[in-house]
Scaffold this active site. Structure first.
Site, mmCIF file in Angstrom:
data_model
loop_
_atom_site.group_PDB
_atom_site.id
_atom_site.type_symbol
_atom_site.label_atom_id
_atom_site.label_comp_id
_atom_site.label_asym_id
_atom_site.label_seq_id
_atom_site.Cartn_x
_atom_site.Cartn_y
_atom_site.Cartn_z
ATOM 1 N N ASP A 533 -1.795 12.398 -5.784
ATOM 2 C CA ASP A 533 -1.950 13.670 -6.488
ATOM 3 C C ASP A 533 -3.308 14.297 -6.176
ATOM 4 O O ASP A 533 -4.293 13.591 -5.924
ATOM 5 C CB ASP A 533 -1.811 13.401 -7.988
ATOM 6 C CG ASP A 533 -1.728 14.668 -8.809
ATOM 7 O OD1 ASP A 533 -0.922 15.546 -8.467
ATOM 8 O OD2 ASP A 533 -2.468 14.775 -9.803
ATOM 9 N N GLU A 562 -0.765 15.272 -1.701
ATOM 10 C CA GLU A 562 -0.398 16.546 -2.314
ATOM 11 C C GLU A 562 -1.433 17.580 -1.862
ATOM 12 O O GLU A 562 -2.544 17.630 -2.366
ATOM 13 C CB GLU A 562 -0.385 16.480 -3.837
ATOM 14 C CG GLU A 562 0.100 17.774 -4.440
ATOM 15 C CD GLU A 562 -0.470 18.110 -5.813
ATOM 16 O OE1 GLU A 562 -0.020 19.104 -6.413
ATOM 17 O OE2 GLU A 562 -1.379 17.384 -6.280
ATOM 18 N N ASP A 627 5.989 21.130 -10.016
ATOM 19 C CA ASP A 627 4.842 22.027 -10.148
ATOM 20 C C ASP A 627 5.164 23.481 -9.815
ATOM 21 O O ASP A 627 4.275 24.336 -9.914
ATOM 22 C CB ASP A 627 3.698 21.566 -9.236
ATOM 23 C CG ASP A 627 2.939 20.384 -9.803
ATOM 24 O OD1 ASP A 627 2.823 20.301 -11.035
ATOM 25 O OD2 ASP A 627 2.471 19.544 -9.024
#
Length: 802
Positions: A533, A562, A627
Site C-alpha cells: 500500500d 500501489e 479506492d
C-alpha cells in the site's frame, strides 16, 4: 451565480469584477512560478489546462466544469507558502492552515481570480467568463519547425524503450529545411520522491550531435552508453539562424502523472528561460538481472475486499455491545448490517448510520472465501488478491493493529494457512496486502486508546501520552513540545487515525523484513508475495532492502506496488515487479465510455516505451478497486438507471474487458464486477457480493461473458507472454493492437462506436494473411496488404493467426 453569492457571504469567495479605475501593474508575487488549480478534475496534478496566468494585478484562470468541485491552488511542488485551500471554518487559507479544500458548485464556464490585498490577505474570486489568456507567440522558423524526432521510430532512436544498463542508444534527428546550425542532446537524471511532490532533474551531459547531409536540410546523431540504473531525462537544444529552441516531449497528459508528455513525436518550442518548463523525454535503464517470477505473466487476479465477499463463519461477526476486540472501533461501538445485501453506511447521508466512518460490518471473512474457492476458480482467475486481513479496528483494515495476526472478525492465522492450502489445490495463489507506511492509532504499536494490555511492551503513544520506554518508540516521530496530542505525532497525510511510521527506524525495518520478519512469516504461511500500500510514501532505499529480503526468502514471491502515476522508477530491478495499473484503468474506462481511442493508444504506447517488458507483462491491470468507483459506475450505471442505461453500461464493460484480457499485463477482476455490482466512491464501491442465497441477484450472463474472455487468454499464450507492437490503426473510435510471440500473432480490434462499423487494417509483409476471430470463430483473409473487418457496436474482435 447563486452558489457563488452564498460562498461570498461565507467569506470564501469574492465576486469577480474588473476594477473601475485602472491600477498600475505590479510584478507577479512569485516571479516565474506557475500556480495551478489542483483537484479531482485533474487528478490533483499540475496541468497546463488549469494553470493560472498572472496579469497585472492577479492570477487568472478560465475554468469550465459541471457540478460540485473541490480543489486547492498550488505550485508544482506543493510549496506551503504557495498552496491555498480552506481552513477549518471553510475560509481561504494558505500553507499549514490550508487543511481542507476549496469547494464550488460550478455550472459551465467561469473565471477565477487569485489576488493579494495590501493587507496581506488573499482573495479567490469567481465570476463570469471574462479573461482572455495571452496567446503563445507563434514560431515561424522553418528550420526549427521541420526538425523531426520520434522516440518510437528506429530512424530517431534505437533500440526502442526501456533498456538494461550498459546499453548504447543512438539518437538522431533531422530537419528537412536548411538553417539548422547545431543540435545538442541534453541528458539529465531524474529525481522523484513521494507522491510526485519532489521532482527535479540533475544535469549530466550536453552532447554536441554530429551533423550530416539530409536532402535540403541537416541530420544530427549521437550515441550514448547508459552504464547506470535510473530514469534519465533528455531533450534537444536546436540552434538556427533565427534563435534557439527546445525539441521536447509532447503536451499529452498521462493519467495521474505530474510530468506531461506521452513520448513519441517531438514538438518544437522556444527555449524557455526556466528549464523546469521543458518537457523531458524519459529513458528507463534497469538492472541487467531484473526478472519477475515466472508465473507473473500468467496471472489473472481476483481482488477481494474480505469483509464484503462472503460470511462463512457468523460466530466471528462484529456485534454492537459485545465484549470482544472486534466489537469495538477505537472508542466507539461498531455497526452491523442486518441484511447481507444492504448498502454500506456513509455518515451524514441520511441512511440512519452513526457519525463514525469505517465502523460498519457485514461479516465477510476468510471462511467465506474458502467456501467459494471453486466459484472463484471457475472464473478463470488464478491469483486472489486480498486487501488487508491483519488485526485492525476498521472494516478496511489499512489501520493495522497487529501485523502478526489475522483480524478475529476475519478468522485466524490458521484460517489463512487453510485458505492458501485449499487455494493451492485448485491452482490458485493468495496475494496479501499491507501498509508499511502507517499503522492504526488503535494498534498495539501506538495504542492511543489504551485498549491493549501494556505488560512490558506498551504502545508508543499509549493513552495519548508519549511512552519513551516503549519498544516501538522509535517507530514514530514525536514532538513532545506540542500541547495538543494530535500535534505530537505525524498522521499520514494529516489523518491522525493513521500514525505514520518513521521508515528510517532500524527497529521497524528489522521487524518488517529482517531475519524472521513479518513479511517472511506470512510467505511461510502460504502467501504468494506482497501488494504494498501507498508505496510512494515509503523511501526507495527501504524498498530496496525489502525486495532483497523478500527475494532471498522466496525468489518466486511477487512484489506489487500501489502506484497511480507513471511507475517507471519502481521497475529498475531493485524494488517491485509490477504495479496496480491505474493509468491503464483510467485510459480503458475513458475509451469504453466513448472517449477518443487515440488517447487510449497514447497511454498504452507510453507504458510500452517506459516500462521494461518483464514489468509491463506483470502489471496488475484493473478496472475497479476499493479506492475508485466501480467500472459500471464509471461507465454510467446508477442505482436508479433505467434498463436501457444498464444494458449500455454493461456492454461498455464487456468492451473494457476485451481490452483488459488481451492487453499486456495481468487482468485484475474486482469481486462482484463479473455479476454486475456497481457503486461510486468509497464506501459504495465496497458493497457486498450479491450471492443469490443471501438475497442478491447476480447477473449470470455477464459472468459467463467474463469467463469466456478469461478462457481465451488461457488458450492463447500470445495473450499472456506476447510482446506488444505499435497500434496498426488508431482513430477516434477504432484501435487495433497487435501482439507477437514467436510465430504466433494476435490482433485485438476495438470499436467504441455506437453502431456497426468496418475497419481496414494495413498489414505489412511480415504479417500473416489468414486470421480467425477467437470470439466468433469467423475467418478472414488479408488482400493486398489490407484486412477488412466488420466490427460490432461497442465491441471488437480478437484475431489470431491460423
Amino acid at each position: 451565480m447563486r452558489r457563488a453569492r452564498r460562498l461570498l457571504a461565507a467569506g470564501l469567495l469574492g465576486l469577480l469584477g474588473l476594477p473601475a479605475v485602472a491600477r498600475p501593474c505590479a510584478p507577479a508575487p512569485f516571479g516565474d512560478t506557475v500556480l495551478y488549480l489542483r483537484g479531482p478534475l485533474n487528478n490533483w496534478a499540475a496541468q497546463d489546462e488549469q494553470a493560472f496566468e498572472y496579469r497585472c494585478d492577479a492570477y487568472y484562470l478560465n475554468l469550465r466544469a459541471q457540478g460540485p468541485q473541490e480543489f486547492k491552488v498550488a505550485d508544482e511542488d506543493w510549496t506551503p507558502e504557495r498552496t491555498w485551500g480552506a481552513d477549518a471554518q471553510g475560509r481561504l487559507a494558505r500553507g499549514a492552515a490550508a487543511l481542507g479544500n476549496v469547494r464550488l458548485d460550478l455550472r459551465g464556464a467561469h473565471t477565477l481570480r487569485l489576488r493579494f490585498e495590501a493587507s496581506g490577505a488573499t482573495r479567490l474570486e469567481l465570476g463570469p467568463l471574462s479573461f482572455k489568456p495571452t496567446p503563445p507567440r507563434p514560431i515561424t522558423d522553418e528550420a526549427a519547425l521541420s526538425t523531426h524526432f520520434d522516440s518510437r521510430h528506429a530512424e530517431s532512436k534505437t533500440p526502442f524503450g526501456a533498456q538494461p544498463q550498459g546499453t548504447e542508444i543512438r539518437f538522431a534527428l533531422a530537419s528537412t529545411r536548411p538553417g539548422l546550425l547545431r543540435a545538442t542532446l541534453v541528458l539529465e537524471r531524474r529525481h522523484l520522491s513521494g507522491n510526485q511532490e519532489q521532482l527535479s532533474y540533475e544535469p549530466l551531459q550536453r552532447i554536441a550531435m554530429t551533423p550530416e547531409g539530409h536532402g535540403l536540410g541537416t541530420a544530427f546523431n549521437t550515441t550514448v552508453r547508459f552504464d547506470e540504473v535510473g530514469i534519465f531525462g533528455y531533450w534537444f537544444e536546436l540552434e538556427t539562424q533565427q534563435g534557439r529552441y527546445a525539441l521536447q516531449n509532447n503536451r499529452d497528459t498521462v493519467h495521474w502523472t505530474r510530468e506531461k508528455g506521452s513520448l513519441g513525436p517531438a514538438v518544437v518550442e522556444r527555449l524557455p528561460s526556466d528549464a523546469r518548463r521543458i518537457r523531458r523525454y524519459r529513458q528507463t535503464i534497469h538492472a541487467r538481472d531484473f526478472a519477475v517470477p515466472a508465473w507473473a505473466h500468467d496471472a489473472v487476479y481476483y481482488a477481494i475486499f474480505p469483509e464484503r465477499f462472503r460470511n462463512g463463519d457468523p460466530s466471528n461477526d462484529p456485534r454492537p455491545g459485545g465484549g470482544r476486540v472486534q466489537d469495538r472501533y477505537q472508542g466507539h461501538d461498531v455497526e452491523r448490517h442486518a441484511r447481507w445485501i444492504d448498502k454500506p453506511y456513509k455518515p451524514g447521508s441520511g441512511d440512519g448510520s452513526d457519525a463514525v466512518y469505517n465502523n460498519d460490518f457485514f461479516g465477510g471473512d476468510l471462511a467465506g472465501i474458502i467456501e467459494k474457492l471453486d466459484d472463484i476458480r471457475a472464473l478463470g482467475v488464478n491469483t486472489i488478491y486480498l486487501t488487508p486481513i491483519f488485526r485492525a479496528a476498521s472494516n478496511h483494515k489499512y489501520d493495522t493493529a497487529d501485523y502478526t495476526e489475522v483480524d478475529p472478525a476475519l478468522g485466524s492465522n490458521a484460517d489463512f494457512e487453510r485458505l492458501c492450502a485449499e487455494a493451492a489445490k485448485r491452482g490458485l495463489r493468495v496475494l496479501p496486502d499491507t501498509s508499511l507506511n502507517h499503522v492504526g492509532a488503535d494498534s498495539r504499536y501506538f495504542d492511543r486508546f489504551a485498549r491493549h494490555t501494556p505488560a512490558e511492551r506498551p504502545g508508543a503513544f499509549r493513552g495519548g501520552r508519549i511512552q519513551p520506554g516503549s519498544p516501538y518508540a522509535d517507530w514514530f516521530s514525536f514532538d513532545p513540545g506540542q500541547a495538543a496530542p494530535d500535534r505530537q505525532f505525524k498522521g499520514w497525510v494529516g489523518v491522525t487515525d493513521l500514525p505514520e511510521i518513521d521508515k528510517g527506524s532500524r527497529a521497524f525495518r528489522d521487524f518488517a523484513y529482517g531475519p524472521g520478519g513479518v513479511m517472511q512469516q506470512w510467505l511461510d504461511r502460504g502467501a504468494a508475495g506482497w501488494r504494498m500500500d501507498v508505496a510512494p510514501w515509503v523511501p526507495d532505499d527501504f524498498w530496496r532492502e525489502w525486495r532483497r529480503a523478500i527475494k532471498a526468502h522466496r525468489p518466486d514471491a511477487i512484489t506489487i506496488a500501489e502506484t497511480w502515476f507513471d511507475a517507471s522508477k519502481y521497475f529498475l530491478g531493485d524494488t517491485f515487479d509490477g504495479t496496480m495499473n491505474y493509468i491503464f484503468r483510467s485510459a480503458a474506462l475513458d475509451f469504453a465510455a466513448g472517449g477518443d481511442a487515440r488517447r487510449l493508444a497514447a497511454h498504452l504506447e507510453f507504458m510500452r516505451e517506459s516500462y521494461p517488458a518483464q514489468a509491463l507483462l506483470a502489471n496488475m491491470n484493473l478496472l475497479s478497486s476499493h479506492d475508485q468507483p466501480r467500472a459500471l459506475h464509471a461507465l454510467g450505471e446508477r442505482e436508479d438507471s433505467p434498463a436501457s442505461a444498464r444494458r449500455l453500461a454493461r456492454q461498455r464493460l464487456r468492451l473494457a474487458w476485451l481490452l483488459q484480457v488481451t492487453a499486456p499485463g495481468a487482468p485484475s477482476l474486482y469481486y462482484g464486477d463479473e455479476v454486475g455490482v456497481s457503486g461510486g466512491d468509497d464506501p459504495f464501491n465496497r458493497a457486498p457480493y450479491p450471492w443469490a442465497d443471501a438475497g442478491g441477484a447476480p447477473d449470470e450472463a455477464l459472468r459467463a461473458d467474463w469467463r469466456r474472455l478469461a478462457a481465451l487468454r488461457q488458450q492463447h499464450p500470445v495473450l499472456r507472454h506476447g510482446l506488444p507492437d505499435a497500434p496498426l490503426v488508431a482513430t477516434a473510435q477504432l484501435l487495433a493492437l497487435p501482439r507477437r510471440l514467436g510465430d504466433a500473432r494476435a490482433l485485438t480490434v476495438l470499436s467504441n462506436a455506437p453502431g456497426v462499423t468496418r475497419a481496414s487494417l494495413p498489414l505489412g509483409p511480415e504479417w500473416p494473411v489468414r486470421w480467425r476471430d477467437a470470439l466468433s470463430g469467423e475467418r478472414f483473409v488479408a488482400d493486398q496488404g489490407r484486412l477488412l473487418l466488420p466490427l460490432p457496436a461497442l465491441g471488437g474482435r480478437l484475431l489470431v493467426n491460423e
